[in-house]
Design an enzyme around this catalytic site. Structure first.
Site, PDB file in Angstrom:
ATOM      1  N   ARG A 183      35.231  23.997  22.485  1.00 23.22           N
ATOM      2  CA  ARG A 183      36.380  22.986  21.872  1.00 23.22           C
ATOM      3  C   ARG A 183      37.171  24.248  21.016  1.00 23.22           C
ATOM      4  O   ARG A 183      38.430  24.178  21.195  1.00 23.22           O
ATOM      5  CB  ARG A 183      36.210  22.038  21.485  1.00 23.22           C
ATOM      6  N   LYS A 204      43.768  15.781  12.297  1.00 21.86           N
ATOM      7  CA  LYS A 204      44.966  15.267  12.930  1.00 21.86           C
ATOM      8  C   LYS A 204      45.213  13.740  13.135  1.00 21.86           C
ATOM      9  O   LYS A 204      46.323  13.128  12.811  1.00 21.86           O
ATOM     10  CB  LYS A 204      45.221  15.933  14.287  1.00 21.86           C
ATOM     11  N   ARG A 232      31.155  13.319  12.351  1.00 23.96           N
ATOM     12  CA  ARG A 232      32.083  12.327  12.470  1.00 23.96           C
ATOM     13  C   ARG A 232      31.584  11.101  13.275  1.00 23.96           C
ATOM     14  O   ARG A 232      31.006  11.296  14.406  1.00 23.96           O
ATOM     15  CB  ARG A 232      33.323  13.009  13.346  1.00 23.96           C
ATOM     16  N   ARG A 235      31.522  10.770  19.265  1.00 24.79           N
ATOM     17  CA  ARG A 235      32.232  11.054  20.737  1.00 24.79           C
ATOM     18  C   ARG A 235      31.235  12.014  21.401  1.00 24.79           C
ATOM     19  O   ARG A 235      30.505  12.873  20.878  1.00 24.79           O
ATOM     20  CB  ARG A 235      33.505  11.921  20.364  1.00 24.79           C
ATOM     21  N   ARG A 248      49.199  21.385  24.014  1.00 24.81           N
ATOM     22  CA  ARG A 248      48.013  22.130  23.458  1.00 24.81           C
ATOM     23  C   ARG A 248      48.262  23.777  24.106  1.00 24.81           C
ATOM     24  O   ARG A 248      47.323  24.203  23.975  1.00 24.81           O
ATOM     25  CB  ARG A 248      46.780  21.424  23.871  1.00 24.81           C
TER      26      ARG A 248
HETATM   27  P1  AMP Z   1      41.006  15.201  21.068  1.00 23.15           P
HETATM   28  O1  AMP Z   1      40.786  14.073  21.186  1.00 23.15           O
HETATM   29  O2  AMP Z   1      42.570  15.537  21.128  1.00 23.15           O
HETATM   30  O3  AMP Z   1      39.936  16.399  20.423  1.00 23.15           O
HETATM   31  O4  AMP Z   1      40.960  15.469  22.840  1.00 23.15           O
HETATM   32  C1  AMP Z   1      39.677  15.285  23.525  1.00 23.15           C
HETATM   33  C2  AMP Z   1      39.684  16.258  24.747  1.00 23.15           C
HETATM   34  O5  AMP Z   1      41.035  15.684  25.687  1.00 23.15           O
HETATM   35  C3  AMP Z   1      40.191  17.828  24.801  1.00 23.15           C
HETATM   36  O6  AMP Z   1      39.029  18.558  24.581  1.00 23.15           O
HETATM   37  C4  AMP Z   1      40.618  18.075  26.380  1.00 23.15           C
HETATM   38  O7  AMP Z   1      39.643  17.875  27.161  1.00 23.15           O
HETATM   39  C5  AMP Z   1      41.653  16.855  26.479  1.00 23.15           C
HETATM   40  N1  AMP Z   1      43.017  16.853  26.014  1.00 23.15           N
HETATM   41  C6  AMP Z   1      43.403  16.241  24.884  1.00 23.15           C
HETATM   42  N2  AMP Z   1      44.839  16.609  24.891  1.00 23.15           N
HETATM   43  C7  AMP Z   1      45.027  17.505  25.829  1.00 23.15           C
HETATM   44  C8  AMP Z   1      46.169  18.328  26.113  1.00 23.15           C
HETATM   45  N3  AMP Z   1      47.087  18.162  25.289  1.00 23.15           N
HETATM   46  N4  AMP Z   1      46.048  19.183  27.087  1.00 23.15           N
HETATM   47  C9  AMP Z   1      45.015  19.434  27.822  1.00 23.15           C
HETATM   48  N5  AMP Z   1      43.782  18.720  27.591  1.00 23.15           N
HETATM   49  C10 AMP Z   1      43.538  17.622  26.617  1.00 23.15           C
END
Ligand code: AMP
Length: 219
Positions: free
Chosen positions: A173, A13, A127, A162, A88
């Site tokens: 996740r 994404k 990654r 990460r 989400r």
């Molecule tokens: P990402 O970088 O998009 O994979 O997000 C990393 C982490 O941030 C996720 O595993 C969640 O813990 C939190 N997170 C990111 N976006 C959201 C969202 N829209 N709602 C809730 N938690 C989020």
């Protein structure tokens, strides 16, 4: 123009959003990046969300919605935005819709990236991301490794993994994605906004091609 990037973690994404951001001249906003920055800056928000990111759970809706809505009101997003990682949950999607309506805006398209699960896990464990917040280039140790190990080709920044890209957190996740986020596909499909597309090495269809198709679709 308001674009939403949907898809499981590791589908690309952020990479597709980055290309689209350059092509379309609009800013890409990643909710995950906002949370990670707050954690590294040790802000109140960071302290509050740290445990959720560490375990692969979602940050509670009310807090996430508040943070993203505040970001959406900032002037650099006037021309449009690509939302990467938000909404989400169906509740977030509903609240976003209300918020946009109140501000005289609406979603242009929802880009849903689809990748086989085995490929996702492989991609996430390999990654590495540039730690320079202004760069954040993504490398894959197998598919596109950096020229010098641990160093970003673009800016010379240090490459990091990460914390939640470690194998123990990935499955959690992905479970969170399939149970809490995937139902949003139906929500947007019913509104005629969903564009689902494969992104996979197996069929040699990667971020560049997907972004190109999205740009065509938007013409
Ligand atoms: P990402 O970088 O998009 O994979 O997000 C990393 C982490 O941030 C996720 O595993 C969640 O813990 C939190 N997170 C990111 N976006 C959201 C969202 N829209 N709602 C809730 N938690 C989020």
């Amino acid at each position: 123009m308001i674009l939403i990037m949907l898809g499981a973690p590791g589908t690309g994404k952020g990479t597709v959003a980055g290309i689209l951001s350059k092509e379309l001249g609009i800013v890409s906003v990643s909710s995950g990046d906002i949370f990670r920055k707050a954690i590294s800056d040790k802000t109140e928000l960071g302290k509050e969300v740290e445990k959720y990111l560490a375990s692969g759970a979602l940050v509670p809706d009310e807090l996430t919605i508040k943070v993203i809505e505040a970001r959406l009101l900032e002037p650099d997003l006037e021309k449009g935005v690509i939302l990467d990682g938000f909404p989400r949950t169906t509740h977030q999607a509903e609240e976003l819709e209300k918020f946009l309506k109140d501000n005289g805006k609406s979603i242009t398209k929802v880009i849903n990236l689809v990748t086989p699960k085995e490929e996702i896990v492989e991609r996430i464990v390999n990654r590495r991301i540039c730690s320079n917040q202004n760069c954040k280039t993504v490398f894959n140790m197998k598919l596109n490794p950096p020229k010098v190990e641990g160093i970003c080709d673009k800016c010379g920044g240090e490459l990091i993994q990460r914390k939640d890209d470690k194998e123990e957190v990935i499955n959690s996740r992905l479970d969170t994605y399939y149970t809490e986020t995937a139902p949003i596909e139906k929500f947007y499909e019913e509104k005629g906004l969903l564009y689902s597309t494969q992104i996979s090495e197996k069929i040699n269809r990667l971020a560049d091609k997907v972004a190109k198709d999205v740009v065509e679709l938007l013409k």
